[in-house]
Design a protein around this motif. Structure first.
Motif, short mmCIF file in Angstrom:
data_model
loop_
_atom_site.label_atom_id
_atom_site.label_comp_id
_atom_site.label_asym_id
_atom_site.label_seq_id
_atom_site.Cartn_x
_atom_site.Cartn_y
_atom_site.Cartn_z
N SER A 116 0.83 -1.21 0.00
CA SER A 116 0.00 0.00 0.00
C SER A 116 0.86 1.26 0.00
CB SER A 116 -0.93 -0.01 1.22
OG SER A 116 -1.78 -1.14 1.19
N TRP A 119 2.34 1.68 -3.46
CA TRP A 119 1.28 2.14 -4.35
C TRP A 119 1.07 3.66 -4.20
CZ3 TRP A 119 -4.47 0.18 -3.84
CH2 TRP A 119 -5.25 0.72 -4.87
N ALA A 120 0.99 4.10 -2.95
CA ALA A 120 0.75 5.53 -2.70
C ALA A 120 1.93 6.40 -3.17
CB ALA A 120 0.48 5.76 -1.21
N MET A 124 -0.20 6.77 -6.92
CA MET A 124 -1.24 7.73 -6.57
C MET A 124 -0.74 9.15 -6.75
SD MET A 124 -2.99 6.06 -3.18
CE MET A 124 -3.61 4.38 -3.17
N SER A 125 -1.69 10.07 -6.90
CA SER A 125 -1.33 11.47 -7.11
C SER A 125 -0.55 12.01 -5.92
CB SER A 125 -2.59 12.31 -7.32
OG SER A 125 -2.27 13.68 -7.42
N GLY A 153 -9.64 11.78 -5.54
CA GLY A 153 -8.56 10.95 -5.04
C GLY A 153 -8.70 9.50 -5.47
N GLU A 156 -7.73 9.39 -9.14
CA GLU A 156 -6.30 9.56 -9.37
C GLU A 156 -5.48 8.40 -8.84
OE1 GLU A 156 -5.33 13.28 -7.63
OE2 GLU A 156 -6.05 14.47 -9.32
N SER A 157 -6.03 7.66 -7.87
CA SER A 157 -5.28 6.53 -7.32
C SER A 157 -5.17 5.39 -8.33
CB SER A 157 -5.96 6.01 -6.05
OG SER A 157 -7.20 5.39 -6.37
N PHE A 159 -7.38 3.12 -8.72
CA PHE A 159 -7.98 1.92 -8.15
C PHE A 159 -8.98 1.29 -9.12
CE2 PHE A 159 -10.95 -0.41 -5.42
CZ PHE A 159 -10.08 -1.16 -4.67
#
Length: 353
Positions: A116, A119-120, A124-125, A153, A156-157, A159
């Protein structure tokens, strides 16, 4: 002349009013001025889809590692015996079960956490946003703003469009809770196996817990309360605490005419009756005896049992009578058990009829 000229040269280089002729005084900058945000630096994944796919595979791999860790946790729980010890440097000899469970569960949780975070940080943005402080209470405009930020969010992630990450995350999150479910099985043996049978059996001599001597009928006076245990049980035994917690008994002698329950009288000997010492509420040891009423009281939650009427519950939260032990006398004149308890000892459980 040379000294005067030298003095003029120095004075021309000084700032402020002593500086060069015709120059303005120096202006100091504001040390508290807002410097603003630095220019946004794009990551490699923001401009190169191949790098983004590589990061996506890393995240999915970490989530897959978490799933494997959970599966290994369950496998170790089944494979390793609780009494097996192994040598692990530098810890020395440790329980193979505990070590393997801790290691595999750490891998399962670490896979989700590191995946996670990666990923962030990579997909992610990460644009810097300035948000002014606002009041603690939120108005409708702020709520709508937060909702829109959540939608943005989530979009932009990635997902929704990164199916590989989404699928592996779902798998990791779905498997991890299985670890806690499996651990529940290790709380102890099933009640049917551990509480339905004790060390008492036909021919076992009743031993006085205080003197460690066999009990004879003449040793038990009317109105007295004696604590006993089965013959062959010693404090030196490795499982002494487990066995005494199920096998401890209290021996009481009543006047035969005071016994109201026929089966209780048949299971006793000349007014001597034996019941489990373990309360049927939460398993506390019973030790308070009222000689005149024939009642015994559990000190933990005040459950009260009538020993003259089958040890039935007359007060308190206990849900079952105390199990009775059928007794007799052997050829040596000692009190002996004629079998196990009439019902499982201790608190009630879901498999108890």
């Amino acid at each position: 002349m040379s000294e005067s000229g030298s003095h003029n040269d120095v004075s021309e280089n000084l700032p402020g009013e002593h500086g060069a002729r015709g120059s303005e005084p120096a202006v100091k900058s504001d040390p508290f001025a807002n410097p603003g945000l630095p220019p946004h630096e794009y990551r490699r994944q923001d401009i190169d889809e191949r790098s983004a796919k590589h990061s996506e595979r890393i995240v999915a791999g970490l989530y897959t590692l978490s799933m494997l860790g959970t599966i290994a946790f369950i496998a170790c729980f089944v494979i390793f015996d609780i009494d097996k010890y192994v040598y692990i440097f530098p810890f020395g000899h440790v329980s193979a079960l505990n070590f393997s469970l801790g290691l595999t569960l750490s891998v399962a949780l670490l896979g989700i956490g590191v995946g996670s975070v990666h990923w962030a940080r990579t997909l992610m943005s990460d644009e810097e946003i300035v948000d002014e402080r606002h009041r603690a209470d939120a108005d409708d405009e702020l709520r709508e703003n937060i909702r829109q930020q959540w939608i943005t969010g989530a979009k932009e992630s990635g997902f929704g469009r990164r199916r590989l990450i989404r699928s592996t995350l779902y798998g990791a999150l779905a498997l991890v809770p299985l670890s806690s479910i499996v651990i529940l099985r290790d709380l102890g043996p099933l009640p049917r196996n551990s509480l339905a049978h004790t060390l008492w059996s036909k021919g076992k001599v009743l031993i006085n817990s205080n003197t460690n001597m066999p009990l004879r009928p003449e040793d038990v006076a009317v109105g007295s309360l004696t604590f006993g245990q089965p013959q062959g049980l010693s404090e030196a035994d490795e499982d002494f605490q487990d066995q005494i917690a199920k096998s401890a008994v209290m021996i009481v002698r009543l006047k035969p005419e005071d016994i109201q329950d026929k089966r209780e009288a048949d299971w006793g000997h000349e007014g001597i009756v034996v019941f489990s010492k373990i309360c049927t509420h939460v398993g506390c040891p019973i030790s308070l005896y009222e000689q005149q009423t024939h009642h015994v009281l559990c000190p933990c939650h005040q459950s009260t049992f009538d020993l003259s009427d089958g040890a039935r519950v007359i007060f308190g939260p206990a849900g079952h009578p105390l199990p009775q032990l059928r007794i007799g006398v052997n050829a040596d004149g000692n009190l002996v058990a004629l079998g196990d308890f009439s019902s499982p000892v201790g608190p009630a459980y879901w498999e108890r009829p």
